[in-house]
Design an enzyme around this catalytic site. Structure first.
Site, PDB file in Angstrom:
ATOM      1  N   TYR A 131      -4.609   9.174   8.542  1.00  0.00           N
ATOM      2  CA  TYR A 131      -5.976   9.521   8.961  1.00  0.00           C
ATOM      3  C   TYR A 131      -6.316   8.840  10.290  1.00  0.00           C
ATOM      4  O   TYR A 131      -7.014   9.397  11.127  1.00  0.00           O
ATOM      5  CB  TYR A 131      -7.008   9.134   7.883  1.00  0.00           C
ATOM      6  CG  TYR A 131      -7.313  10.275   6.940  1.00  0.00           C
ATOM      7  CD1 TYR A 131      -6.374  10.705   6.003  1.00  0.00           C
ATOM      8  CD2 TYR A 131      -8.535  10.945   6.990  1.00  0.00           C
ATOM      9  CE1 TYR A 131      -6.645  11.760   5.144  1.00  0.00           C
ATOM     10  CE2 TYR A 131      -8.818  12.000   6.130  1.00  0.00           C
ATOM     11  CZ  TYR A 131      -7.877  12.403   5.208  1.00  0.00           C
ATOM     12  OH  TYR A 131      -8.146  13.446   4.365  1.00  0.00           O
ATOM     13  N   TYR A 147       1.088   0.384  -9.528  1.00  0.00           N
ATOM     14  CA  TYR A 147       0.161  -0.292  -8.614  1.00  0.00           C
ATOM     15  C   TYR A 147       0.765  -0.356  -7.208  1.00  0.00           C
ATOM     16  O   TYR A 147       0.140   0.058  -6.232  1.00  0.00           O
ATOM     17  CB  TYR A 147      -0.107  -1.693  -9.141  1.00  0.00           C
ATOM     18  CG  TYR A 147      -1.122  -2.505  -8.366  1.00  0.00           C
ATOM     19  CD1 TYR A 147      -2.450  -2.104  -8.283  1.00  0.00           C
ATOM     20  CD2 TYR A 147      -0.747  -3.699  -7.737  1.00  0.00           C
ATOM     21  CE1 TYR A 147      -3.385  -2.868  -7.594  1.00  0.00           C
ATOM     22  CE2 TYR A 147      -1.681  -4.468  -7.053  1.00  0.00           C
ATOM     23  CZ  TYR A 147      -2.990  -4.050  -6.982  1.00  0.00           C
ATOM     24  OH  TYR A 147      -3.910  -4.817  -6.296  1.00  0.00           O
TER      25      TYR A 147
END
Ligand code: UDP
Length: 328
Positions: free
Chosen positions: A160, A146
């Site tokens: 991005y 996780y």
């Protein structure tokens, strides 16, 4: 009407977020594969006129026709018990799933907000945790699936933003609770309340002196909405700094439920963080946000919700069917 895609819409936070955006006049597309989400949440959201649901696993390519203004990526198992049972799905949704959603945001020119977590700080050596702290994570421990997926998620989201100039937001969510949590998801609040309601012993892991800081869901959702519409692109902690030991928390649950169940101590799970509390100065500074629901009020609302469940739901061990998802 602005359109928002919310992944994990069948889950605890995703369903609250979806409802908030529907009430605020948005058109909402919910997406989920029901791995840990609940059909009941989608049935509730479907009563709103501007809600649409797509059953899809976001780790697979996402084909979406039409415009999108916002994307909120909230799909992920989020309780330690769940991500131990579905470790590879957990890794994939944070990594491949995030990649797909960033690609979709780029194609649509949408603003994207991704759900990160206080787990990126691991078992923290800095207390309270401030956004500039890099964390203390064991990549190969049981929680690594996780924690590292979420750390990768943050890395690719910033890439991005920097490389493609995408408008991205990252929220680091600290322990949040409220109605619609799964009673058997293994997290401490539903675990204790469920045990109290069933007349079972309360199970404390370790010596109970580890701390957590619990935030009521409505406060968190307010913060997320502010972050989405703001102009800050780096990670922001959202949580309630009111820190409490698990021993104290168990006593609060006994008082709340008006029961006197016995407390039993079980071994502390590996890499279970010893303390956790957000520093929320940044959120206050850039969003003017701080939580306003006290634990007393939030716990009462949550307890009332669990009391409204029928006996079958209360005694069901786990309704999740992980089997079909572990075949890949
Ligand atoms: N915990 C506990 N008993 C339970 C479930 C959890 O004592 O039945 C402890 C757990 O070991 C951790 C804390 O409560 O120290 C919070 O656990 P949770 O799973 O809710 O979330 P975490 O913050 O660890 O992700």
């Amino acid at each position: 009407m602005k359109k928002v895609l919310i992944t994990g819409a069948a889950g605890f936070l995703g369903s609250h977020l979806s409802e908030r955006f529907l009430k605020d006049g948005f058109s909402v597309v919910g997406m989920d594969n029901y791995i840990t989400g609940s059909l009941k949440n989608i049935e509730l959201l479907s009563s709103y006129q501007n809600f649409e649901f797509i059953e899809h696993d976001v780790t697979k390519h996402i084909e979406f026709k039409g415009d999108l203004d916002y994307i909120l990526h909230f799909a992920s198992p989020a309780s330690p018990i769940d991500y131990l049972k579905i470790p590879i799905q957990t890794l994939k949704v944070g990594s491949l799933g995030t990649h797909n959603l960033l690609g979709l945001a780029k194609a649509k020119g949408a603003v994207i907000l991704v759900a990160s977590t206080s787990e990126v700080y691991g078992d923290p050596l800095v207390h309270p945790q401030v956004e500039s702290y890099f964390g203390n994570v064991n990549p190969i421990g049981p929680r690594g699936v996780y924690d590292e997926a979420k750390r990768f998620q943050e890395a690719i989201t910033m890439a991005y933003h920097r490389f493609h100039k995408l408008d991205t937001k990252i929220v680091r969510i600290f322990n949040t609770y409220g109605p619609r949590m799964r009673l058997n998801d293994g997290r401490v609040l539903p675990a204790f309340i469920g045990q109290a309601l069933r007349g079972e012993d309360l199970t404390i892991f370790g010596d109970g002196e580890q701390t957590r800081s619990f935030c009521y869901v409505d406060d968190l959702i307010d913060g997320i909405v502010k972050l989405l519409f703001g102009n800050y692109n780096e990670p922001v902690n959202l949580g309630n700094p009111d820190e409490i030991t698990i021993n104290e928390f168990a006593q609060e649950i006994l008082a709340l439920t008006n029961t006197n169940q016995k407390i039993v101590y079980k071994p502390l799970p590996e890499n279970d963080p010893l303390k956790r509390r957000p520093n929320i100065d940044l959120a206050l500074d850039i969003l003017g946000w701080k939580p306003s629901v006290s634990r007393k009020i939030g716990l009462q609302r949550t307890y009332d919700y669990f009391c409204s469940l029928n006996r079958e739901e209360l005694f069901k061990k786990d309704h999740q069917n992980f089997e079909k998802f572990n075949k890949f």
